[in-house]
Design an enzyme around this catalytic site. Structure first.
Site, PDB file in Angstrom:
ATOM      1  CB  ILE A   1       1.674  -8.077  10.430  1.00 31.31           C
ATOM      2  CG1 ILE A   1       2.592  -8.366   9.279  1.00 31.31           C
ATOM      3  CG2 ILE A   1       1.778  -9.178  11.459  1.00 31.31           C
ATOM      4  CD1 ILE A   1       4.023  -8.427   9.614  1.00 31.31           C
TER       5      ILE A   1
ATOM      6  CD  GLN B   1       0.351   2.306   4.677  1.00 23.78           C
ATOM      7  OE1 GLN B   1      -0.771   2.512   5.112  1.00 23.78           O
ATOM      8  NE2 GLN B   1       0.728   2.667   3.465  1.00 23.78           N
TER       9      GLN B   1
ATOM     10  CG  ASP C   1      -0.149  -2.294  15.450  1.00 25.26           C
ATOM     11  OD1 ASP C   1      -0.589  -2.351  16.600  1.00 25.26           O
ATOM     12  OD2 ASP C   1       0.958  -1.797  15.184  1.00 25.26           O
TER      13      ASP C   1
ATOM     14  CG  HIS D   1      -1.532   3.235  14.336  1.00 29.63           C
ATOM     15  ND1 HIS D   1      -2.865   3.408  14.535  1.00 29.63           N
ATOM     16  CD2 HIS D   1      -1.336   3.350  12.996  1.00 29.63           C
ATOM     17  CE1 HIS D   1      -3.467   3.637  13.376  1.00 29.63           C
ATOM     18  NE2 HIS D   1      -2.560   3.603  12.430  1.00 29.63           N
TER      19      HIS D   1
ATOM     20  CD  GLU E   1      -2.237  -1.700   2.632  1.00 30.18           C
ATOM     21  OE1 GLU E   1      -2.122  -0.921   3.599  1.00 30.18           O
ATOM     22  OE2 GLU E   1      -2.666  -2.861   2.755  1.00 30.18           O
TER      23      GLU E   1
ATOM     24  CD  GLU F   1      -3.476  -4.898   5.253  1.00 29.74           C
ATOM     25  OE1 GLU F   1      -4.613  -5.373   5.023  1.00 29.74           O
ATOM     26  OE2 GLU F   1      -3.265  -3.684   5.340  1.00 29.74           O
TER      27      GLU F   1
END
Ligand SMILES: Cc1ncc(C[n+]2csc(CCOP(=O)(O)OP(=O)(O)O)c2C)c(N)n1
Length: 803
Positions: free
Chosen positions: A551, A546, A549, A591, A493, A524
């Site tokens: 993932i 990106q 978290d 985050h 992304e 993802e």
């Protein structure tokens, strides 16, 4: 290859039709015999492709060398038809034969009907994939074949459209290869199915997807699986409009209609291969004559009417009738051939069984003899004879039964010093090595490209070395990688036009083109799938997630597919994917960048690197791009803005994995940490130094592998005290590090104080600077923790002043 598919356009001869029938019949026989073996106790579980024979025979006719399959456990007929799996190999896997020659798909590591071909030579180097009917290795979680299909198909586009890849003829013939996906109707209810379809559509990747619709997912009918119970209707929106290149060609066909299936696949495959227009074939009116698997019977949930309908519409039965009705054969001839084929399958089964069982039998004989001899010399004759008889009486023993008997013998004779006993100890030790090889080898690459083979090439600096922001260092590293190797591709992304949200790829799309540095949708799971598929076809993807978290969206596929791939094929396939993300010491609930423990425990089989700055990150990327294991690199977000000197050999220097670095020497305590925590710990050590405590700070750099040379142990020998600091939850990565050092390295032996961990709170980190401070380990906490450890040693010198 195109020629091959043109040959397949002509009318089928009577011989070919009969051959197809025999194949379908033989495959059905495999299912029946396999089921019998499970029910009789010789195999543990069985899942078969009965009812889906005909569609797979038609599918196999358009599959060419160099193509890839990404399918699931129903595909036995297809695998038999393309010649990629033999009947004997199928049965060998059913019996879990651990010999890779007997079960080339998984060496007994995967349950039956988990198909795979071997892309690699025994030394781990690539075979000529263009000469192979390739099947990526199946996994059990339904739908997980879809993410990798994205990459398997997209690779053809890249091989066709990137001129620098044209010389890689070992992997592609001008991108003419199709990636074939197969999936069950019920599994289309999974999110990753729709994500993958969308991604394939966006990428215009040459995939040909077959949906086998038998109306059920185990016991649950389409009413509960699919809106309107009609997949063909749901998929309409993906359909290509006449004269355009966007979208899929859609087909639907009954699963028992032989000529229609052949015609459909011929039409579908031709367009996919030539024009790179993906296609979906919905095959409906399929049946499941033997039920879902050996775990239950379908009479329990299918009505009498449905059972009768299934009998009528059984594709084998319909095909047989069609052959007779069309004068290709008659009942008598077919009956004769069927009898012959039953024998053929039984012979294959028997060979597989003998191949599996005779080594066990030999081993048992050998051990029985050894026990007998020992019993003659031992004081415990009766007990030993009992163990022997019990072992002898097991009808179909496993290796484990033999080992357990030897263990009992050793236990019974533990106070005796007999030569026969020593031999059995030796035997047991040998078995441990053999079984380590059988079941635990190949978690990582053993090839000459293993990262283990890559040693330190230090960064070189000169007077002219520029002082740059961290993201610029990375940018230079990626620039060098893209220039060096046309197989390297980066996507994710905002990676393309923007050059990623932190500018690591800034300007590189303009320089190398949008097929090399590419934006993706927010997806993802299929970003990782795309990477797996590309890597399986010889490319070197850098896939970006990106933020750490997110993932979690991709963790399942990383865990189930990527991390197990090399191991579950016993070195038959590899996917050297580099997953790049950023995290550690971010702020906020979603985050936080901290979720390391969940990750490292779920992706054993993937290296996990957390470089504390961008020079270290660049060194690791250089290492990974020269080696053939998958890895996750977590860049520390707050290091992008720090200034670092650009090494003159930015594309060449390499940092080995599993080697910690001492960031600060000290004699009073070792603080073991990594990533963003390094900076906080170093700050705390300045305060500690002011009160006379000199802490040694060790950055482990890579969580997997962990300190291969035992450098932390060397530090403990000096300090006798240790604290593990990490920002994840209690019992997370801090506990992992503790176990590695105290248990695996034997660190407990050198300690004078209780080893301790300092982690974040058990909740996600709250937002903002204060939220961060109170949720993750901070400088003062680290100070206090270390100080308390020293207070216990010398209370007078280090009085507690903060409580
Ligand atoms: C993620 C996941 N959920 C559940 C299962 C258990 N399971 C195995 S097969 C299956 C049904 C699949 O049905 P379908 O996709 O229609 O394929 P079929 O078996 O009918 O060919 C289920 C629920 C699984 N293997 N993986």
């Amino acid at each position: 290859m195109l020629e091959q598919s043109i040959i397949r356009q002509r009318e089928l001869t009577r011989e070919e039709i009969l051959q197809d029938y025999r194949l379908a019949f033989q495959s059905r026989q495999v299912s029946l015999v396999g089921r019998r073996e499970v029910m009789g106790g010789k195999a543990k579980f069985g899942i078969f492709g009965d009812g889906k024979e005909l569609v797979q025979i038609a599918l196999a006719k358009v599959f060419c060398k160099g193509d890839f399959r990404s399918g699931y456990y129903r595909d036995q007929t297809f695998m038999f038809a393309i010649g990629a799996t033999s009947y004997q190999e199928f049965f060998s896997q059913l019996y879990a034969n651990p010999d890779v020659k007997a079960d080339p798909a998984s060496a007994g590591r995967a349950m039956n009907a988990h198909f795979a071909t071997r892309s690699l030579n025994p030394d781990g180097s690539w075979k000529n994939l263009i000469d192979i009917d390739n099947s990526s290795a199946d996994v059990s979680p339904t739908g997980s074949q879809m993410p990798r299909l994205v990459g398997l198909a997209y690779a053809s586009r890249l091989y066709r459209e990137i001129p620098d890849l044209h010389e890689l003829t070992q992997f592609s013939d001008n991108g003419n290869e199709i990636a074939f996906g197969t999936i069950g109707n019920a599994t289309t209810a999974e999110g990753m199915f729709w994500e993958a379809i969308n991604a394939i559509g966006v990428l215009r990747a040459p995939a040909l997807i077959s949906i086998y619709d038998d109306g059920y997912g185990i016991s649950v009918s389409n009413e509960y699986q699919i809106a309107k119970q009609n997949l063909s209707e749901l998929l309409q929106g993906f359909g290509r409009k006449r004269g355009t290149v966007e979208g899929f060609d859609l087909y639907s066909v009954q699963g028992w209609d032989y000529p229609a299936l052949i015609k459909t696949y011929r039409a579908a495959a031709a367009n996919v291969r030539k024009e790179h227009i993906p296609a979906i074939v919905h095959i409906y009116e399929l049946t499941q004559p033997l039920g879902h698997s050996t775990s239950g019977s379908h009479e329990r949930y299918k009505s009498k009417e449905r059972m009768a309908w299934e009998q009528d519409h059984d594709c084998l039965r319909k095909f047989r009738q069609w052959i007779i009705d069309n004068g290709h054969s008659n009942d008598e001839e077919l009956g004769f051939l069927e009898a012959e084929d039953q024998n053929l399958i039984e012979e294959s089964r028997k060979k597989a069984w003998d191949d599996y069982f005779s080594p066990i039998q030999r081993e048992r004989e050998q051990v029985l003899t050894s026990i007998d001899q020992l019993a003659g010399a031992s004081r415990h004759t009766d007990e030993l004879i009992r163990v022997k008889s019990e072992l002898n009486a097991i009808p179909n023993p496993y290796h484990r039964d033999i080992l357990a008997s030897v263990h009992r013998v050793l236990q019974i004779t533990r106070n005796e010093d007999l030569p026969g006993r020593i031999n059995l100890v030796k035997w047991k030790h040998q078995q441990e090595l053999i079984n380590e090889e059988r079941y635990s080898s190949h978690l990582f690459s053993q090839s000459s490209e293993s990262p283990d083979q890559i040693s330190l090439v230090p960064p070189i600096y000169s007077e002219n070395s520029l002082l740059l922001h961290g993201h610029e260092i990375l940018n230079a590293c990626f620039d060098a990688a893209l220039a060096r190797d046309p197989r390297v591709l980066a996507f994710g992304e905002d990676v393309g036009k923007l050059g990623d949200v932190n500018q690591g790829f800034r300007g590189l799309q303009a320089k190398y083109g949008d097929l090399r540095v590419t934006d993706t949708g927010i997806r993802e799971t299929t970003i990782i799938g795309q990477a797996i598929g590309l890597a399986l076809r010889g490319l070197r993807p850098i896939a970006e997630i990106q933020y750490l978290d997110y993932i979690l969206y991709a963790l399942q596929i990383m865990s189930d597919d990527l991390a197990t791939l090399h191991w579950r094929t016993k070195g038959g396939q590899k996917a050297p994917v580099i997953i790049r993300t950023r995290g550690h010491r971010l702020e906020g609930i979603w985050h936080s960048g901290s979720l390391m423990a969940g990750i490292i425990h779920l992706i054993r089989g993937v290296h996990v690197l957390v470089p504390r700055n961008m020079t270290q990150a660049a060194g690791f990327y250089n290492t990974l791009l020269r080696s053939d294991d998958p890895a996750l690199v977590v860049e520390v977000l707050n290091a992008y803005r720090n200034k670092e000197r650009l090494p003159d050999n930015i594309g060449e220097f390499t940092i080995p994995l599993g080697v910690p670095e001492i960031l600060r020497p000290g004699s009073d305590i070792s603080i073991v940490t990594y990533g963003a925590c390094c900076r906080i710990v170093l700050e705390a050590t300045k305060l500690l130094s002011q009160v006379g405590i000199e802490a040694e700070v060790i950055d482990i750099q890579t969580l997997l592998p962990f300190d291969k040379e035992g450098r932390i142990l060397e530090s403990l020998k000096k300090t006798s005290r240790v604290l593990f600091v990490d920002e994840d939850v209690p019992g997370g990565t801090s506990a992992y590090m503790l176990q590695e050092v105290i248990e695996n390295q034997g660190g407990y032996y050198w300690l004078d104080s209780l080893p301790q961990t300092l982690s974040g709170k058990p909740h996600r980190p709250a937002y903002g600077s204060d939220g961060d401070y109170w949720s993750k380990p901070n400088v003062e906490q680290i100070f206090d923790k270390v100080y308390e450890i020293l207070n216990e040693v010398e209370p007078a010198k280090f009085p507690i002043f903060f409580k």
